[in-house]
Motif scaffolding. Sequence first.
Motif, mmCIF file in Angstrom:
data_model
loop_
_atom_site.group_PDB
_atom_site.id
_atom_site.type_symbol
_atom_site.label_atom_id
_atom_site.label_comp_id
_atom_site.label_asym_id
_atom_site.label_seq_id
_atom_site.Cartn_x
_atom_site.Cartn_y
_atom_site.Cartn_z
ATOM 1 N N ILE A 185 -6.285 -0.027 2.593
ATOM 2 C CA ILE A 185 -5.413 -0.698 1.637
ATOM 3 C C ILE A 185 -4.104 -1.013 2.358
ATOM 4 O O ILE A 185 -3.647 -0.234 3.194
ATOM 5 C CB ILE A 185 -5.116 0.194 0.416
ATOM 6 C CG1 ILE A 185 -6.410 0.695 -0.234
ATOM 7 C CG2 ILE A 185 -4.274 -0.558 -0.613
ATOM 8 C CD1 ILE A 185 -6.174 1.679 -1.376
ATOM 9 N N THR A 186 -3.498 -2.151 2.029
ATOM 10 C CA THR A 186 -2.179 -2.426 2.583
ATOM 11 C C THR A 186 -1.119 -1.658 1.800
ATOM 12 O O THR A 186 -1.304 -1.329 0.627
ATOM 13 C CB THR A 186 -1.816 -3.922 2.531
ATOM 14 O OG1 THR A 186 -1.620 -4.324 1.165
ATOM 15 C CG2 THR A 186 -2.887 -4.779 3.190
ATOM 16 N N ALA A 187 -0.026 -1.366 2.458
ATOM 17 C CA ALA A 187 1.161 -0.810 1.797
ATOM 18 C C ALA A 187 2.362 -1.185 2.641
ATOM 19 O O ALA A 187 2.237 -1.410 3.854
ATOM 20 C CB ALA A 187 1.054 0.704 1.644
ATOM 21 N N TYR A 188 3.508 -1.247 1.988
ATOM 22 C CA TYR A 188 4.722 -1.669 2.690
ATOM 23 C C TYR A 188 5.892 -0.720 2.452
ATOM 24 O O TYR A 188 6.978 -0.945 2.983
ATOM 25 C CB TYR A 188 5.145 -3.076 2.233
ATOM 26 C CG TYR A 188 4.000 -4.045 2.123
ATOM 27 C CD1 TYR A 188 3.239 -4.389 3.243
ATOM 28 C CD2 TYR A 188 3.660 -4.617 0.908
ATOM 29 C CE1 TYR A 188 2.183 -5.279 3.137
ATOM 30 C CE2 TYR A 188 2.613 -5.507 0.794
ATOM 31 C CZ TYR A 188 1.869 -5.829 1.912
ATOM 32 O OH TYR A 188 0.818 -6.707 1.806
ATOM 33 N N SER B 116 -2.145 9.821 6.396
ATOM 34 C CA SER B 116 -2.957 8.608 6.505
ATOM 35 C C SER B 116 -2.933 8.050 7.924
ATOM 36 O O SER B 116 -1.941 8.192 8.651
ATOM 37 C CB SER B 116 -2.447 7.530 5.543
ATOM 38 O OG SER B 116 -2.714 7.882 4.208
ATOM 39 N N PHE B 117 -4.040 7.405 8.299
ATOM 40 C CA PHE B 117 -4.111 6.674 9.564
ATOM 41 C C PHE B 117 -3.468 5.322 9.302
ATOM 42 O O PHE B 117 -3.969 4.516 8.520
ATOM 43 C CB PHE B 117 -5.573 6.510 9.993
ATOM 44 C CG PHE B 117 -5.760 5.961 11.384
ATOM 45 C CD1 PHE B 117 -5.990 6.819 12.447
ATOM 46 C CD2 PHE B 117 -5.707 4.602 11.629
ATOM 47 C CE1 PHE B 117 -6.163 6.330 13.734
ATOM 48 C CE2 PHE B 117 -5.880 4.094 12.898
ATOM 49 C CZ PHE B 117 -6.107 4.959 13.962
ATOM 50 N N VAL B 118 -2.335 5.062 9.957
ATOM 51 C CA VAL B 118 -1.522 3.879 9.656
ATOM 52 C C VAL B 118 -1.598 2.866 10.801
ATOM 53 O O VAL B 118 -1.445 3.223 11.971
ATOM 54 C CB VAL B 118 -0.051 4.282 9.399
ATOM 55 C CG1 VAL B 118 0.815 3.037 9.177
ATOM 56 C CG2 VAL B 118 0.034 5.215 8.193
ATOM 57 N N ILE B 119 -1.828 1.606 10.425
ATOM 58 C CA ILE B 119 -1.912 0.513 11.395
ATOM 59 C C ILE B 119 -0.801 -0.480 11.109
ATOM 60 O O ILE B 119 -0.595 -0.881 9.958
ATOM 61 C CB ILE B 119 -3.270 -0.208 11.315
ATOM 62 C CG1 ILE B 119 -4.410 0.774 11.565
ATOM 63 C CG2 ILE B 119 -3.344 -1.354 12.300
ATOM 64 C CD1 ILE B 119 -5.386 0.851 10.432
ATOM 65 N N CYS B 120 -0.077 -0.879 12.136
ATOM 66 C CA CYS B 120 0.997 -1.856 12.019
ATOM 67 C C CYS B 120 0.507 -3.218 12.500
ATOM 68 O O CYS B 120 0.065 -3.358 13.642
ATOM 69 C CB CYS B 120 2.210 -1.417 12.839
ATOM 70 S SG CYS B 120 3.548 -2.639 12.912
ATOM 71 N N TRP C 266 -2.588 -4.703 -1.546
ATOM 72 C CA TRP C 266 -2.393 -3.878 -2.742
ATOM 73 C C TRP C 266 -1.959 -4.705 -3.941
ATOM 74 O O TRP C 266 -2.394 -4.459 -5.073
ATOM 75 C CB TRP C 266 -1.405 -2.745 -2.489
ATOM 76 C CG TRP C 266 0.045 -3.140 -2.478
ATOM 77 C CD1 TRP C 266 0.798 -3.455 -1.386
ATOM 78 C CD2 TRP C 266 0.921 -3.243 -3.605
ATOM 79 N NE1 TRP C 266 2.088 -3.757 -1.758
ATOM 80 C CE2 TRP C 266 2.183 -3.637 -3.113
ATOM 81 C CE3 TRP C 266 0.763 -3.049 -4.978
ATOM 82 C CZ2 TRP C 266 3.288 -3.841 -3.949
ATOM 83 C CZ3 TRP C 266 1.858 -3.268 -5.811
ATOM 84 C CH2 TRP C 266 3.103 -3.648 -5.295
ATOM 85 N N SER C 267 -1.109 -5.712 -3.732
ATOM 86 C CA SER C 267 -0.613 -6.501 -4.863
ATOM 87 C C SER C 267 -1.693 -7.396 -5.447
ATOM 88 O O SER C 267 -1.628 -7.771 -6.624
ATOM 89 C CB SER C 267 0.604 -7.331 -4.451
ATOM 90 O OG SER C 267 0.324 -8.074 -3.271
ATOM 91 N N ASP C 268 -2.703 -7.735 -4.640
ATOM 92 C CA ASP C 268 -3.880 -8.434 -5.161
ATOM 93 C C ASP C 268 -4.770 -7.455 -5.930
ATOM 94 O O ASP C 268 -5.204 -7.724 -7.051
ATOM 95 C CB ASP C 268 -4.694 -9.052 -4.023
ATOM 96 C CG ASP C 268 -4.000 -10.235 -3.367
ATOM 97 O OD1 ASP C 268 -3.170 -10.879 -4.033
ATOM 98 O OD2 ASP C 268 -4.300 -10.510 -2.188
ATOM 99 N N LEU D 242 -2.914 -0.194 6.063
ATOM 100 C CA LEU D 242 -2.464 -1.283 6.928
ATOM 101 C C LEU D 242 -1.107 -1.781 6.449
ATOM 102 O O LEU D 242 -0.967 -2.194 5.290
ATOM 103 C CB LEU D 242 -3.471 -2.431 6.903
ATOM 104 C CG LEU D 242 -3.030 -3.727 7.589
ATOM 105 C CD1 LEU D 242 -2.858 -3.524 9.096
ATOM 106 C CD2 LEU D 242 -4.010 -4.863 7.306
ATOM 107 N N VAL D 243 -0.118 -1.721 7.322
ATOM 108 C CA VAL D 243 1.173 -2.339 7.032
ATOM 109 C C VAL D 243 1.033 -3.793 7.478
ATOM 110 O O VAL D 243 1.255 -4.134 8.633
ATOM 111 C CB VAL D 243 2.322 -1.626 7.765
ATOM 112 C CG1 VAL D 243 3.668 -2.168 7.287
ATOM 113 C CG2 VAL D 243 2.255 -0.123 7.526
#
Length: 265
Positions: A22-25, A78-82, A215-217, A41-42
């Motif tokens: 999931i994306t997050a910002y 969480s495993f975070v990807i930029c 996420w917003s979708d 995913l950022v």
Amino acid sequence: MQKKETITSLQQARGQRKLVMITAYDALFASLFEESADMILVGDSLNMSFLGEPDTLSATLDQMIYHTRAVCSGAPKSFVICDMPFGSTNTLDEALRNSVKVFQQTRADAVKIEGGIERAELVRHLCDNAIAVMGHVGLLPQSVRSEGGYKVQGRDEASFAQVIEDAKAIEAAGAFALVVEGVTSDLGAAVTEAVDIPVIGIGAGNATDGQVLVWSDMLGFFEAFKPRFVKRYLNGAELVKEAAAQYAKEVRDGLFPNDEHTYGK
């Protein structure tokens, strides 16, 4: 306590369990997604979600670093990807310098690079210098202007074959995983079959090793349009508008704050 995913555990999941991304910002939403998502995913989609831009190209490296730091703080397990933004990886030296900056200034576990065969040397250069890379093939949002719009890939033989070759090249260059976006379901399945690393789909059918949504979708906050591949799991915009309207009514009617929400002596 939730165990944090690693590149090894993500790769071992292939064929055993579907992966969720999931994306997050920001820290708040990242903390809400941490229990459910294997990866966060950022995405450079942040400027479409937060700034109202028509595409992802305006996102800058400094913005991505700021938001990645926030996500890492909110979701430390969480495993975070930029996402490496448009213009930040034009040369090998620039790509390494900017990826090192991401790793030094955030706790990101990996970066994501858009592109296929033409980016394989760059991906290899990053991997050779201890930068974990997730690839991204198929529809490439950072190429939307040069491509003349968002075009589904795989509807003709040439693009079908090209995306498969792109995926193989990125895997051979050392990427630990791959996003495939905006392709026919047959092509999504073919890419997954063609490589041995996890393939995360977005608009790529159900045969991939996992899925990612913005996420917003996913939560129904983005109302301007809804891509065919998006399923809304919440009517977020409607719920927020209803809550805001109720708050406004209570303020105007003198009902808020009441005694329950007021400090006494």
